[in-house]
Design a protein around this motif. Sequence first.
Motif, PDB file in Angstrom:
ATOM      1  N   LEU A 126       2.851  35.646 -20.934  1.00 17.19           N
ATOM      2  CA  LEU A 126       3.519  36.483 -21.923  1.00 17.19           C
ATOM      3  C   LEU A 126       4.861  35.891 -22.344  1.00 17.19           C
ATOM      4  N   ALA A 127       5.534  35.222 -21.421  1.00 22.24           N
ATOM      5  CA  ALA A 127       6.788  34.545 -21.768  1.00 22.24           C
ATOM      6  C   ALA A 127       6.523  33.402 -22.747  1.00 22.24           C
ATOM      7  N   PHE A 128       5.389  32.742 -22.582  1.00 28.65           N
ATOM      8  CA  PHE A 128       4.998  31.683 -23.515  1.00 28.65           C
ATOM      9  C   PHE A 128       4.785  32.253 -24.909  1.00 28.65           C
ATOM     10  N   TYR A 129       4.088  33.365 -25.011  1.00 30.64           N
ATOM     11  CA  TYR A 129       3.870  33.979 -26.320  1.00 30.64           C
ATOM     12  C   TYR A 129       5.196  34.405 -26.948  1.00 30.64           C
ATOM     13  N   ASP A 130       6.080  34.941 -26.147  1.00 24.92           N
ATOM     14  CA  ASP A 130       7.392  35.347 -26.666  1.00 24.92           C
ATOM     15  C   ASP A 130       8.167  34.134 -27.161  1.00 24.92           C
ATOM     16  N   ARG A 131       8.043  33.026 -26.449  1.00 21.47           N
ATOM     17  CA  ARG A 131       8.757  31.807 -26.827  1.00 21.47           C
ATOM     18  C   ARG A 131       8.284  31.285 -28.178  1.00 21.47           C
ATOM     19  N   ILE A 132       6.975  31.175 -28.362  1.00 23.97           N
ATOM     20  CA  ILE A 132       6.477  30.608 -29.615  1.00 23.97           C
ATOM     21  C   ILE A 132       6.656  31.583 -30.781  1.00 23.97           C
ATOM     22  N   ALA A 133       6.717  32.880 -30.492  1.00 22.76           N
ATOM     23  CA  ALA A 133       6.934  33.861 -31.556  1.00 22.76           C
ATOM     24  C   ALA A 133       8.273  33.627 -32.246  1.00 22.76           C
ATOM     25  N   GLY A 140       6.403  34.939 -42.043  1.00 23.96           N
ATOM     26  CA  GLY A 140       5.331  34.110 -41.499  1.00 23.96           C
ATOM     27  C   GLY A 140       4.421  34.864 -40.556  1.00 23.96           C
ATOM     28  N   THR A 141       3.420  34.152 -40.046  1.00 28.91           N
ATOM     29  CA  THR A 141       2.355  34.744 -39.235  1.00 28.91           C
ATOM     30  C   THR A 141       2.316  34.140 -37.838  1.00 28.91           C
ATOM     31  N   LEU A 142       2.142  35.005 -36.859  1.00 31.94           N
ATOM     32  CA  LEU A 142       1.876  34.604 -35.480  1.00 31.94           C
ATOM     33  C   LEU A 142       0.424  34.942 -35.181  1.00 31.94           C
ATOM     34  N   LEU A 143      -0.345  33.966 -34.717  1.00 31.82           N
ATOM     35  CA  LEU A 143      -1.744  34.195 -34.353  1.00 31.82           C
ATOM     36  C   LEU A 143      -1.966  33.732 -32.920  1.00 31.82           C
ATOM     37  N   ILE A 144      -2.282  34.690 -32.060  1.00 34.07           N
ATOM     38  CA  ILE A 144      -2.525  34.414 -30.649  1.00 34.07           C
ATOM     39  C   ILE A 144      -3.991  34.688 -30.339  1.00 34.07           C
ATOM     40  N   ALA A 183       2.758  44.974 -26.831  1.00 28.42           N
ATOM     41  CA  ALA A 183       3.992  45.603 -26.358  1.00 28.42           C
ATOM     42  C   ALA A 183       5.183  44.670 -26.512  1.00 28.42           C
ATOM     43  N   GLY A 184       4.917  43.358 -26.516  1.00 33.45           N
ATOM     44  CA  GLY A 184       5.990  42.381 -26.644  1.00 33.45           C
ATOM     45  C   GLY A 184       6.407  42.115 -28.075  1.00 33.45           C
ATOM     46  N   LEU A 185       5.737  42.743 -29.034  1.00 33.97           N
ATOM     47  CA  LEU A 185       6.040  42.515 -30.443  1.00 33.97           C
ATOM     48  C   LEU A 185       6.767  43.744 -30.987  1.00 33.97           C
ATOM     49  N   ASP A 186       8.064  43.671 -31.025  1.00 36.15           N
ATOM     50  CA  ASP A 186       8.908  44.777 -31.463  1.00 36.15           C
ATOM     51  C   ASP A 186       8.573  45.153 -32.914  1.00 36.15           C
ATOM     52  N   SER A 187       8.310  46.435 -33.152  1.00 38.15           N
ATOM     53  CA  SER A 187       7.916  46.875 -34.489  1.00 38.15           C
ATOM     54  C   SER A 187       9.022  46.679 -35.517  1.00 38.15           C
ATOM     55  N   ALA A 188      10.257  46.528 -35.062  1.00 37.45           N
ATOM     56  CA  ALA A 188      11.341  46.254 -36.004  1.00 37.45           C
ATOM     57  C   ALA A 188      11.262  44.828 -36.543  1.00 37.45           C
ATOM     58  N   THR A 189      10.604  43.965 -35.793  1.00 38.89           N
ATOM     59  CA  THR A 189      10.493  42.557 -36.174  1.00 38.89           C
ATOM     60  C   THR A 189       9.105  42.184 -36.658  1.00 38.89           C
ATOM     61  N   TRP A 190       8.077  42.857 -36.130  1.00 39.86           N
ATOM     62  CA  TRP A 190       6.703  42.446 -36.375  1.00 39.86           C
ATOM     63  C   TRP A 190       5.853  43.570 -36.950  1.00 39.86           C
ATOM     64  N   VAL A 214      -4.571  38.557 -31.482  1.00 37.18           N
ATOM     65  CA  VAL A 214      -3.462  39.292 -32.074  1.00 37.18           C
ATOM     66  C   VAL A 214      -2.877  38.468 -33.218  1.00 37.18           C
ATOM     67  N   ARG A 215      -2.783  39.099 -34.359  1.00 43.70           N
ATOM     68  CA  ARG A 215      -2.139  38.493 -35.520  1.00 43.70           C
ATOM     69  C   ARG A 215      -1.010  39.422 -35.980  1.00 43.70           C
ATOM     70  N   ALA A 216       0.153  38.873 -36.191  1.00 44.11           N
ATOM     71  CA  ALA A 216       1.293  39.687 -36.608  1.00 44.11           C
ATOM     72  C   ALA A 216       2.099  38.935 -37.655  1.00 44.11           C
ATOM     73  N   THR A 217       2.700  39.690 -38.565  1.00 43.21           N
ATOM     74  CA  THR A 217       3.559  39.138 -39.613  1.00 43.21           C
ATOM     75  C   THR A 217       5.003  39.442 -39.278  1.00 43.21           C
ATOM     76  N   ARG A 218       5.827  38.426 -39.323  1.00 47.27           N
ATOM     77  CA  ARG A 218       7.267  38.621 -39.064  1.00 47.27           C
ATOM     78  C   ARG A 218       7.918  39.247 -40.289  1.00 47.27           C
ATOM     79  N   ARG A 219       8.572  40.365 -40.099  1.00 44.89           N
ATOM     80  CA  ARG A 219       9.209  41.061 -41.216  1.00 44.89           C
ATOM     81  C   ARG A 219      10.398  40.243 -41.723  1.00 44.89           C
ATOM     82  N   ARG A 220      10.672  40.322 -43.014  1.00 44.87           N
ATOM     83  CA  ARG A 220      11.801  39.603 -43.605  1.00 44.87           C
ATOM     84  C   ARG A 220      13.116  40.287 -43.225  1.00 44.87           C
TER      85      ARG A 220
END
Length: 220
Positions: A126-133, A140-144, A183-190, A214-220
């Motif tokens: 999970l720390a790895f996913y947080d790092r690459i996010a 942009g898009t994060l795809l795990i 849970a690691g993807l804060d809704s304020a950011t993702w 999991v696919r998430a879009t980073r909010r501007r």
Amino acid sequence: MTEQHEFDKDYWERHWHQTHHDRPGAMSTSPAHPYLARETADLAPGSALDAGCGAGAEAIWLASHGWQVTAVDIAPVALARAAERATESGVSERVRWVEADLTSWAPDTRFDLVTTHYAHPAMPQLAFYDRIAGWVAPGGTLLIVGHLHTTEGAEPGHGHEHGHGHGQHPPAEASVTLADITAGLDSATWEIVTAEEHRRTIPGREAPLYDVVVRATRRR
């Protein structure tokens, strides 16, 4: 006693050498992961980072679909074959191969797409996913795509058909739950676009694969 895996450079070099020995065609012919095409179909090609690219199937697929790709892996033997395959596919100018440890390496820019498929370096998953996010650009898009932690029946079969496999079972430290990732993807950011668990079978493979996507879009 459960075997522990270090997932360091020596581990991955041994793994890829064994893959080449046991399945010599796998590093040359394996297709890109099936979720990649589905999850990027509505994205405009731009810059992409493939974290833990292995023998390059996903990076080459992205390059062939118009992306400019930075592909990072710790194992020189995998990167060498990936570069050869990119040349054979006519996309070598669209991929930059980087030999690096993803626990310490960091890019000097952010990307329109950051993706990882079954990669697990020598740090908590999970720390790895947080790092690459953190390497995803605004908008942009994060795809795990990862190994799903499951207790259903027998231990789930697993493996990346392009080499990120470890026998028939995923090491516990390399598997995650869908809830842990989201849970690691804060809704304020993702904005989470896809959050799914899948059980799938591959022809010729006895054990099924259990995946989390999991696919998430980073909010501007």
